[in-house]
Design a protein around this motif. Structure first.
Motif, PDB file in Angstrom:
ATOM      1  N   SER A   1     -29.357  33.163 -59.817  1.00  0.00           N
ATOM      2  CA  SER A   1     -29.348  34.101 -59.073  1.00  0.00           C
ATOM      3  C   SER A   1     -30.119  35.623 -59.473  1.00  0.00           C
ATOM      4  CB  SER A   1     -28.082  34.520 -58.512  1.00  0.00           C
ATOM      5  OG  SER A   1     -27.362  33.365 -57.944  1.00  0.00           O
ATOM      6  N   TYR A   2     -29.945  35.843 -60.788  1.00  0.00           N
ATOM      7  CA  TYR A   2     -30.406  36.868 -61.210  1.00  0.00           C
ATOM      8  C   TYR A   2     -32.143  36.912 -61.237  1.00  0.00           C
ATOM      9  CZ  TYR A   2     -32.356  40.300 -64.732  1.00  0.00           C
ATOM     10  OH  TYR A   2     -32.919  41.174 -65.382  1.00  0.00           O
TER      11      TYR A   2
ATOM     12  N   ARG B   1     -33.652  34.713 -59.428  1.00  0.00           N
ATOM     13  CA  ARG B   1     -34.129  34.898 -57.929  1.00  0.00           C
ATOM     14  C   ARG B   1     -34.346  36.260 -57.527  1.00  0.00           C
ATOM     15  NH1 ARG B   1     -29.307  33.803 -54.493  1.00  0.00           N
ATOM     16  NH2 ARG B   1     -29.059  35.998 -55.053  1.00  0.00           N
ATOM     17  N   ASP B   2     -33.572  37.067 -57.789  1.00  0.00           N
ATOM     18  CA  ASP B   2     -33.606  38.434 -57.500  1.00  0.00           C
ATOM     19  C   ASP B   2     -34.814  39.067 -57.963  1.00  0.00           C
ATOM     20  OD1 ASP B   2     -31.590  37.963 -55.615  1.00  0.00           O
ATOM     21  OD2 ASP B   2     -30.032  39.040 -57.095  1.00  0.00           O
TER      22      ASP B   2
ATOM     23  N   ALA C   1     -28.731  28.425 -54.819  1.00  0.00           N
ATOM     24  CA  ALA C   1     -28.410  29.332 -53.840  1.00  0.00           C
ATOM     25  C   ALA C   1     -28.787  29.208 -52.572  1.00  0.00           C
ATOM     26  CB  ALA C   1     -28.467  30.990 -54.577  1.00  0.00           C
TER      27      ALA C   1
ATOM     28  N   LYS D   1     -38.934  30.448 -53.083  1.00  0.00           N
ATOM     29  CA  LYS D   1     -38.301  31.869 -52.711  1.00  0.00           C
ATOM     30  C   LYS D   1     -39.172  32.233 -51.289  1.00  0.00           C
ATOM     31  CE  LYS D   1     -36.835  36.415 -53.520  1.00  0.00           C
ATOM     32  NZ  LYS D   1     -36.369  37.495 -54.624  1.00  0.00           N
TER      33      LYS D   1
END
Length: 280
Positions: A176-177, A179-180, A228, A279
């Motif tokens: 998730s890190y 992805r952000d 996610a 994404k």
């Protein structure tokens, strides 16, 4: 290799097995020590399908990088990259896109030493010694900043690395890190040992945990959760040997084909899955 290899970033311990070196041994490499070979031989003899797992996973990575590069993404961060082998991410990407930039990340100092030697004249590729569990440290690394433009699409590769993390090390949070950090149009590739609910799975998982003190196989749903809210691309999360398999004229790797979608999968084929997500 000598008994001990020193590097400015640390010391290679020939008496402690290394995940990267065991994997290198299973793939037929020579950058490993007797302690790594002992673990590798256990898998070869007692869990004979383990070698097919290593090759099947490597081929899925080759195909993943090929398709990512074909889609127009030119930047790659390979987390837990391991030792250089027959086809490396920067070599694959270069066949399908001009100006590809690649950052390899691994916490094993022998990977750093070999990578630096391999890439000494390649300004578009670098090796960073860091732990996948410390994503902020990787993101803030000067070499990452030099090569990766986070305003443009980036491919983040987790090839056979997340199953070495326990649940309390938050593999979901690590994915998730990244992805952000990456912009729309970026892609994330994950391959991961898959719980099969059988004796082979349990034996392999137990050996991994007893050797390295860590690691967990995960179910299909748990692997899917790692992505996610990313858009999982076709064909979804499937056994690595069936993930976008090559046709005879597509194969671009010196590693021979292990599986095709036409044959019945072995229990070993089903022990590692792969998936690619985008994404939005």
């Amino acid at each position: 290799m000598g008994d001990v290899m020193y590097d400015s970033a640390g010391v290679v311990d020939p008496n402690t097995p290394s995940i990267a070196r065991v994997y290198d041994y299973l793939l037929g490499g020579k950058d490993n020590y007797p302690v790594d070979q002992e673990i590798g031989d256990h898998f070869k003899i007692n869990l004979p399908g383990s070698v097919a797992i290593a090759f099947g996973n490597r081929q899925a990575l080759v195909r993943g990088v090929r398709d990512i590069a074909r889609s127009g993404v030119k930047q790659f961060i390979d987390l837990g990259s391991g030792l250089p082998t027959a086809d490396n991410v920067h070599q694959i990407a270069a066949r399908y896109t001009d100006g590809a930039k690649v950052v390899y990340v691994d916490n094993d100092p022998i990977v750093l030493a070999h990578g630096r030697a391999l890439l000494a004249t390649d300004n578009n590729t670098t090796v960073v010694q860091a732990d996948v569990r410390e994503p902020e440290r990787i993101r803030d690394n000067d070499e990452v900043a030099r090569l990766i433009d986070f305003d443009e699409p980036v491919a983040v590769v987790f090839s056979a690395i997340l199953h070495h993390l326990n649940d309390d090390e938050d593999p979901i949070g690590i994915v998730s890190y990244w992805r952000d950090q990456i912009p729309s149009g970026s892609q994330v590739f994950i391959s991961h040992f898959r719980s099969g609910g059988n004796a082979e799975t349990e034996a392999a998982e137990q050996k991994l945990q007893s050797t390295f003190g860590r690691g967990r196989w995960r179910t299909d749903d748990e692997i899917r959760t790692l992505f996610a809210d990313l858009e999982i691309l076709e064909p979804g999360i499937v056994p690595a040997v069936t993930w976008r398999p090559d046709t005879p004229d597509e194969s671009d790797t010196s590693i021979s084909t292990i599986g095709t979608p036409e044959r019945e999968l072995t229990v070993w084929d089903q022990l590692i899955s792969a998936g690619l997500a985008r994404k939005p």
